[in-house]
Design a protein around this motif. Structure first.
Motif, PDB file in Angstrom:
ATOM      1  N   GLN A  17     -47.556  12.237 -33.446  1.00 40.83           N
ATOM      2  CA  GLN A  17     -46.414  11.798 -32.437  1.00 40.83           C
ATOM      3  C   GLN A  17     -45.135  12.931 -32.562  1.00 40.83           C
ATOM      4  N   LEU A  18     -45.128  13.191 -34.020  1.00 37.83           N
ATOM      5  CA  LEU A  18     -44.019  13.911 -34.548  1.00 37.83           C
ATOM      6  C   LEU A  18     -44.233  15.487 -34.549  1.00 37.83           C
ATOM      7  N   LYS A  19     -45.599  15.791 -34.192  1.00 37.43           N
ATOM      8  CA  LYS A  19     -45.941  17.317 -34.416  1.00 37.43           C
ATOM      9  C   LYS A  19     -45.634  18.055 -35.579  1.00 37.43           C
ATOM     10  N   SER A  20     -46.003  17.514 -36.535  1.00 38.49           N
ATOM     11  CA  SER A  20     -45.760  18.092 -37.857  1.00 38.49           C
ATOM     12  C   SER A  20     -46.492  19.365 -38.049  1.00 38.49           C
ATOM     13  N   PRO A  21     -45.900  20.548 -38.011  1.00 45.13           N
ATOM     14  CA  PRO A  21     -46.273  21.915 -38.081  1.00 45.13           C
ATOM     15  C   PRO A  21     -47.177  22.170 -39.545  1.00 45.13           C
ATOM     16  N   PRO A  29     -37.000  15.923 -34.259  1.00 44.69           N
ATOM     17  CA  PRO A  29     -35.815  14.954 -34.117  1.00 44.69           C
ATOM     18  C   PRO A  29     -36.175  13.944 -33.068  1.00 44.69           C
ATOM     19  N   LEU A  30     -35.666  12.685 -33.468  1.00 45.01           N
ATOM     20  CA  LEU A  30     -35.707  11.384 -32.487  1.00 45.01           C
ATOM     21  C   LEU A  30     -34.345  10.845 -32.562  1.00 45.01           C
ATOM     22  N   SER A  31     -33.989  10.185 -31.333  1.00 45.74           N
ATOM     23  CA  SER A  31     -32.872   9.558 -31.314  1.00 45.74           C
ATOM     24  C   SER A  31     -33.199   8.088 -32.182  1.00 45.74           C
ATOM     25  N   GLU A  52     -35.621   6.002 -30.060  1.00 38.87           N
ATOM     26  CA  GLU A  52     -37.083   6.477 -29.958  1.00 38.87           C
ATOM     27  C   GLU A  52     -37.696   6.200 -31.329  1.00 38.87           C
ATOM     28  N   ALA A  53     -36.828   6.317 -32.209  1.00 41.08           N
ATOM     29  CA  ALA A  53     -37.583   6.049 -33.752  1.00 41.08           C
ATOM     30  C   ALA A  53     -37.989   4.843 -33.827  1.00 41.08           C
ATOM     31  N   VAL A  54     -37.205   3.641 -33.275  1.00 41.25           N
ATOM     32  CA  VAL A  54     -37.645   2.250 -33.298  1.00 41.25           C
ATOM     33  C   VAL A  54     -38.845   2.187 -32.631  1.00 41.25           C
ATOM     34  N   GLU A  55     -38.840   2.532 -31.546  1.00 44.63           N
ATOM     35  CA  GLU A  55     -39.896   2.258 -30.474  1.00 44.63           C
ATOM     36  C   GLU A  55     -41.170   2.769 -31.294  1.00 44.63           C
TER      37      GLU A  55
END
Length: 175
Positions: free
Chosen positions: A110-114, A127-129, A132-135
């Motif tokens: 989900q966070l697309k870690s390179p 980066p998430l709001s 978005e992070a809580v969800e």
């Protein structure tokens, strides 16, 4: 969850008695720090204290696996993951406990870690709001709970920002 510092929260998994003993020790060391320096310990300082504490007990370690999250000296979010003997690293996100083997691949996706092998180095987290992070955390725990019988019946989500600390609770199992 332990939040003995204004800008940091410690989440632990493992043997509950060792976790409580570790939290008690950290609280005492933080109180000493406050009296000596007349200020709260920063999250990176707490990270080093936790590492030193765990390393000191390496021959008879606390059976506790920790994730420390908070705000650094610049006001940016920071997350530190630990093993039982104090080895730690600063990461973009982390998980410990029985559900971590299910949670980490979900977060990676989900966070697309390179890849850490890419040059030049890139930021490891999308980066998430706050919303978005809580969800995302809620979705991750719902998914882990469906597949791991040892993941609990309720999740406590701690939101730490410049305004302070806020907690949300969500039931995972209704049976």
């Amino acid at each position: 969850m332990y939040s003995g510092v204004d800008k940091a929260v410690l989440a632990s998994s493992g043997f509950q008695a060792d976790i409580k003993a570790l939290q008690k020790h950290l609280a005492a060391r933080h109180l000493i720090y406050q009296h000596q320096h007349n200020k709260q310990m920063s999250c990176p300082a707490m990270a080093q204290l936790l590492s030193n504490t765990l390393y000191y007990k390496r021959f008879f370690p606390y059976y506790a696996f920790n994730v420390l999250g908070g705000l650094d000296n610049e006001g940016k979010g920071c997350v530190f993951t630990y093993d039982a003997v104090g080895s730690y690293e600063r990461v973009g996100y982390g998980a410990q406990g029985s559900g971590s083997t299910l949670i980490m691949p979900f977060l990676d996706n989900q966070l697309k870690s390179p890849s850490p092998l890419l040059l030049p180095a890139q930021d490891a987290v999308t980066p998430l709001s706050e919303l978005e992070a809580v969800e995302l955390v809620k979705n991750v725990f719902v998914s882990a709970t469906e597949r791991d019988i040892y993941t609990g019946d309720k999740v406590e989500i701690v939101i730490l920002n410049a305004d302070g600390l806020r907690r949300e609770f969500m039931d995972l199992r209704k049976d």
